[in-house]
Design a protein around this motif. Structure first.
Motif, PDB file in Angstrom:
ATOM      1  N   ASP A 170      -8.550 -23.324   0.167  1.00  0.00           N
ATOM      2  CA  ASP A 170      -7.254 -22.623   0.478  1.00  0.00           C
ATOM      3  C   ASP A 170      -7.128 -21.326   0.775  1.00  0.00           C
ATOM      4  O   ASP A 170      -6.466 -20.274  -0.006  1.00  0.00           O
ATOM      5  CB  ASP A 170      -6.439 -22.968  -1.015  1.00  0.00           C
ATOM      6  CG  ASP A 170      -4.766 -22.803  -0.663  1.00  0.00           C
ATOM      7  OD1 ASP A 170      -4.449 -22.912   0.543  1.00  0.00           O
ATOM      8  OD2 ASP A 170      -4.004 -22.605  -1.668  1.00  0.00           O
ATOM      9  N   SER A 208      -6.708 -29.804   0.048  1.00  0.00           N
ATOM     10  CA  SER A 208      -5.330 -29.077   0.553  1.00  0.00           C
ATOM     11  C   SER A 208      -5.445 -30.154   2.368  1.00  0.00           C
ATOM     12  O   SER A 208      -5.637 -29.504   3.305  1.00  0.00           O
ATOM     13  CB  SER A 208      -5.322 -28.137   1.383  1.00  0.00           C
ATOM     14  OG  SER A 208      -5.325 -26.799   0.072  1.00  0.00           O
ATOM     15  N   GLN A 210      -3.106 -31.353   3.609  1.00  0.00           N
ATOM     16  CA  GLN A 210      -1.869 -31.206   4.839  1.00  0.00           C
ATOM     17  C   GLN A 210      -2.347 -30.087   5.420  1.00  0.00           C
ATOM     18  O   GLN A 210      -1.647 -29.843   6.571  1.00  0.00           O
ATOM     19  CB  GLN A 210      -0.766 -30.682   3.811  1.00  0.00           C
ATOM     20  CG  GLN A 210      -0.910 -29.217   3.264  1.00  0.00           C
ATOM     21  CD  GLN A 210      -1.848 -28.958   2.123  1.00  0.00           C
ATOM     22  OE1 GLN A 210      -2.575 -29.997   1.538  1.00  0.00           O
ATOM     23  NE2 GLN A 210      -1.844 -27.809   1.464  1.00  0.00           N
ATOM     24  N   LYS A 211      -3.681 -29.417   5.526  1.00  0.00           N
ATOM     25  CA  LYS A 211      -3.897 -28.500   6.308  1.00  0.00           C
ATOM     26  C   LYS A 211      -4.430 -29.030   7.679  1.00  0.00           C
ATOM     27  O   LYS A 211      -4.680 -28.234   8.465  1.00  0.00           O
ATOM     28  CB  LYS A 211      -5.049 -27.585   5.808  1.00  0.00           C
ATOM     29  CG  LYS A 211      -4.402 -26.542   4.797  1.00  0.00           C
ATOM     30  CD  LYS A 211      -5.165 -25.083   4.788  1.00  0.00           C
ATOM     31  CE  LYS A 211      -4.320 -24.164   3.704  1.00  0.00           C
ATOM     32  NZ  LYS A 211      -5.283 -22.935   3.610  1.00  0.00           N
ATOM     33  N   VAL A 250       1.755 -35.553   8.036  1.00  0.00           N
ATOM     34  CA  VAL A 250       1.234 -34.366   7.146  1.00  0.00           C
ATOM     35  C   VAL A 250       1.773 -34.404   5.783  1.00  0.00           C
ATOM     36  O   VAL A 250       1.074 -34.103   4.760  1.00  0.00           O
ATOM     37  CB  VAL A 250       1.463 -33.178   8.028  1.00  0.00           C
ATOM     38  CG1 VAL A 250       1.407 -31.858   7.075  1.00  0.00           C
ATOM     39  CG2 VAL A 250       0.729 -32.930   9.277  1.00  0.00           C
ATOM     40  N   GLU A 251       3.031 -34.750   5.701  1.00  0.00           N
ATOM     41  CA  GLU A 251       3.638 -34.818   4.398  1.00  0.00           C
ATOM     42  C   GLU A 251       3.210 -35.691   3.387  1.00  0.00           C
ATOM     43  O   GLU A 251       2.985 -35.576   2.314  1.00  0.00           O
ATOM     44  CB  GLU A 251       5.239 -35.017   4.482  1.00  0.00           C
ATOM     45  CG  GLU A 251       6.196 -33.651   4.669  1.00  0.00           C
ATOM     46  CD  GLU A 251       5.691 -32.573   3.845  1.00  0.00           C
ATOM     47  OE1 GLU A 251       5.710 -32.655   2.571  1.00  0.00           O
ATOM     48  OE2 GLU A 251       5.428 -31.479   4.184  1.00  0.00           O
ATOM     49  N   ASN A 254       0.139 -34.503   2.083  1.00  0.00           N
ATOM     50  CA  ASN A 254       0.400 -33.457   1.194  1.00  0.00           C
ATOM     51  C   ASN A 254       0.664 -34.250  -0.143  1.00  0.00           C
ATOM     52  O   ASN A 254       0.162 -33.748  -1.115  1.00  0.00           O
ATOM     53  CB  ASN A 254       1.625 -32.446   1.806  1.00  0.00           C
ATOM     54  CG  ASN A 254       2.069 -31.518   0.987  1.00  0.00           C
ATOM     55  OD1 ASN A 254       0.936 -30.929   0.123  1.00  0.00           O
ATOM     56  ND2 ASN A 254       3.154 -31.021   0.721  1.00  0.00           N
ATOM     57  N   ASN A 255       1.483 -35.308  -0.038  1.00  0.00           N
ATOM     58  CA  ASN A 255       1.671 -36.161  -1.411  1.00  0.00           C
ATOM     59  C   ASN A 255       0.579 -36.499  -2.039  1.00  0.00           C
ATOM     60  O   ASN A 255       0.467 -36.857  -3.100  1.00  0.00           O
ATOM     61  CB  ASN A 255       2.786 -37.061  -1.045  1.00  0.00           C
ATOM     62  CG  ASN A 255       4.092 -36.811  -0.506  1.00  0.00           C
ATOM     63  OD1 ASN A 255       4.756 -35.403  -0.787  1.00  0.00           O
ATOM     64  ND2 ASN A 255       4.943 -37.513   0.050  1.00  0.00           N
ATOM     65  N   ARG A 257      -2.164 -35.346  -2.614  1.00  0.00           N
ATOM     66  CA  ARG A 257      -2.770 -34.295  -3.533  1.00  0.00           C
ATOM     67  C   ARG A 257      -2.391 -34.704  -5.103  1.00  0.00           C
ATOM     68  O   ARG A 257      -3.271 -34.358  -5.934  1.00  0.00           O
ATOM     69  CB  ARG A 257      -2.457 -32.880  -3.496  1.00  0.00           C
ATOM     70  CG  ARG A 257      -2.419 -32.598  -2.007  1.00  0.00           C
ATOM     71  CD  ARG A 257      -2.350 -30.979  -1.519  1.00  0.00           C
ATOM     72  NE  ARG A 257      -1.123 -30.621  -1.772  1.00  0.00           N
ATOM     73  CZ  ARG A 257      -0.937 -29.235  -1.924  1.00  0.00           C
ATOM     74  NH1 ARG A 257      -2.155 -28.382  -2.096  1.00  0.00           N
ATOM     75  NH2 ARG A 257       0.216 -28.909  -1.980  1.00  0.00           N
ATOM     76  N   ARG A 272      -7.011 -41.067   2.544  1.00  0.00           N
ATOM     77  CA  ARG A 272      -6.382 -39.943   3.454  1.00  0.00           C
ATOM     78  C   ARG A 272      -6.570 -40.350   5.193  1.00  0.00           C
ATOM     79  O   ARG A 272      -6.051 -40.110   5.877  1.00  0.00           O
ATOM     80  CB  ARG A 272      -7.110 -38.592   3.056  1.00  0.00           C
ATOM     81  CG  ARG A 272      -6.422 -38.634   1.811  1.00  0.00           C
ATOM     82  CD  ARG A 272      -6.865 -36.920   1.314  1.00  0.00           C
ATOM     83  NE  ARG A 272      -6.243 -37.008  -0.050  1.00  0.00           N
ATOM     84  CZ  ARG A 272      -6.555 -35.733  -0.725  1.00  0.00           C
ATOM     85  NH1 ARG A 272      -7.458 -34.914  -0.309  1.00  0.00           N
ATOM     86  NH2 ARG A 272      -5.953 -35.640  -1.839  1.00  0.00           N
ATOM     87  N   CYS A 363       2.904 -42.286  -1.428  1.00  0.00           N
ATOM     88  CA  CYS A 363       2.862 -41.247  -0.444  1.00  0.00           C
ATOM     89  C   CYS A 363       3.942 -41.413   0.908  1.00  0.00           C
ATOM     90  O   CYS A 363       4.536 -40.470   1.125  1.00  0.00           O
ATOM     91  CB  CYS A 363       1.566 -41.072  -0.009  1.00  0.00           C
ATOM     92  SG  CYS A 363       0.316 -40.582  -1.361  1.00  0.00           S
TER      93      CYS A 363
END
Ligand code: ATP
Ligand code: MG
Length: 459
Positions: A170, A208, A210-211, A250-251, A254-255, A257, A272, A363
């Motif tokens: 991060d 992370s 979503q990166k 991407v969201e 993110n979810n 996580r 993922r 997700c």
């Protein structure tokens, strides 16, 4: 500043020093220790040449003598001990043509990619930090050692490593390093699929995921996975959505996580990769009705095809490809609110993937608009309740679980081959609807056998 070196690492370092050489723990392990993370492996850098390392330690493996690396075996553990080296000219953005050994630690640190990876440590000297790695660690910065452009020209993989580290730790990518990434993204074409795969997976299983968006923002995805760019350029004007396909994807990552600490690395990897690919078919399936609403009929199947193509291209193994394809194919299956329907889906998805399927559904739903979201999540909950009951009751889901087998049917006069297959399948369908019927008495009762025989006779 002190690091608690594992006993065996300390031992290797002190033995080398007793022989008159310098030796340090170096790179990722020092970085991870300072961050309070557990290092994956411990690398040692030394002024001793490889042949001396081999002479000093009894059990060694010639890992990369030409590049100065000897693996030292200690009990069940192994450690890479590499001679201080300067990397020569890179021929093709991949391999240094030649490496020269040196007796100066600083020169060895200089060949390393990022300042946070260019730290060395031993108990006598403490931390050696020639390029400001400590302050970058403190401030959460990924910065190339020396001129970023030159460093990316030497080895284009570093472009992806930068984004991967920024996801794992991060951290922010320092400005000049970032602009060089953008400028040099194209050169990733030279890098083998296997090396790209490794970095992509490390990014996805990181805290992370979503990166993955930075791959798009930097122009990296255009080179390694243009399918991401297509998603980013596909709007979805539909009450169920509030993002374009790419941002929605991407969201979903993110979810995911939320499950960071509850999934094994292997499961995270499959989940993922599946999330990344689940809507990739949408750009090809988009249609807009007379009211201006976008639809994506049949996208799950197209996404499955695309996922398979991408994973093959990146040289993923067949087991991974199979699992991701399966999850992608069924990601949008919603009509499973009765046990018979759910059992059929479970039979297709398989026991091991069902828990990931539920996570994927959540997700996905949480990355859609709020329209009917509560209802959608309640559906998933009810479905999971049914699922738990089916698992608890060990309901029959596959031919293997049937109480009768081919031999039984042959005894009853069925012809091996097509007829037998069709009859067994019909029995499975009956039992999927009503597991109570999975008994030999029922399945081999004269009446059912006669009916099935007639039905399948001409197969
Ligand atoms: P991880 O083990 O999580 O992949 P790491 O930083 O330990 O991260 P390794 O591939 O194990 O990465 O490499 C160990 C060290 O070698 C790095 O910390 C870095 O100093 C150096 N290194 C590795 N790959 C490169 C590269 N492509 N260019 C320059 N230096 C590198
Ligand atoms: Mg490492």
């Amino acid at each position: 500043m002190q690091i608690n070196l594992p006993e065996k690492v300390s031992h290797i370092i002190s033995v080398l020093k007793a022989e008159g050489y310098e030796a340090y723990a170096v790179g990722g392990c020092v970085r991870d220790c300072l961050l309070g993370r557990k290092p994956d492996d411990w690398d040692i850098t030394t002024s001793a040449d490889p042949l001396s390392v081999k002479r000093i330690f009894k059990r060694t493996v010639d890992t990369g003598l030409k590049h100065g690396t000897v693996t030292v075996l200690m009990g069940k553990e192994s450690y890479e001990v590499t001679t201080y080296r300067i990397d020569g000219v890179y021929e093709d953005g991949r391999h240094p043509r030649e490496v020269t050994f040196t007796d100066r630690l600083e020169e060895d640190l200089m060949r390393r990619d990022f300042t946070i990876n260019a730290l060395a440590y031993n108990d006598d000297t403490g931390i050696v930090d020639c390029f400001g790695g400590l302050s970058d660690l403190k401030n959460g910065v990924i910065r190339a050692v020396n001129d970023p452009e030159k460093r990316f020209d030497e080895d284009a993989l570093r472009i992806m490593r930068a984004v991967r580290f920024s996801a794992q730790l991060d951290f922010k990518i320092e400005e000049k390093t970032l602009s060089s990434i953008i400028k040099k993204a194209d050169t990733l074409r030279q890098i083998s699929a296997e090396r790209i795969q490794t970095e992509l997976v490390k990014l996805l299983v990181s805290d992370s995921p979503q990166k993955i968006l930075s791959l798009y923002e930097t122009g990296i995805s255009r080179v390694i996975m243009p399918e991401i760019d297509r998603m980013m350029e596909t709007e979805q004007n539909n009450p169920h959505h509030m993002y374009n396909v790419g941002i929605h994807t991407v969201e979903t990552l993110n979810n995911s996580r939320e499950w960071n600490d509850r999934l094994s690395r292997a499961d995270k990897r499959i989940l993922r990769l599946s999330l990344l690919c689940h809507d990739m078919g949408k750009p090809d399936c988009k249609s807009t009705d007379e009211k201006g609403t976008d639809h994506f009929y049949g996208h799950a199947g197209v996404s499955e095809e695309i996922a398979s193509r991408i994973l093959k291209r990146l040289k993923f193994d067949n087991d991974t490809i199979y699992k991701v394809r399966t999850l992608v194919k069924y990601h949008d299956h919603r009509d499973v609110l009765t046990k018979p329907k759910l059992r059929r889906l479970m039979a297709k998805i398989g026991d091991d993937l069902m828990p990931l399927w539920f996570i994927l559904r959540r997700c996905d739903t949480n990355a859609q608009s709020e329209y009917k979201r509560r209802e959608k999540l309640e559906c998933i909950d009810s479905c999971e309740k049914l699922y738990r009951e089916i698992v608890r009751d060990k309901d029959c889901l596959t031919l293997k679980d049937l109480k009768v087998d081919g031999k039984d049917l042959i005894t009853c006069g069925f012809k091996p081959g097509r007829q037998l297959g069709a009859a067994l399948n019909r029995m499975l369908q009956i039992v999927l609807d009503d597991p109570g019927k999975n008994t030999r008495e029922y399945l081999l009762s004269g009446e059912l056998i006669k009916e099935l025989y007639r039905e399948t006779e001409n197969k």
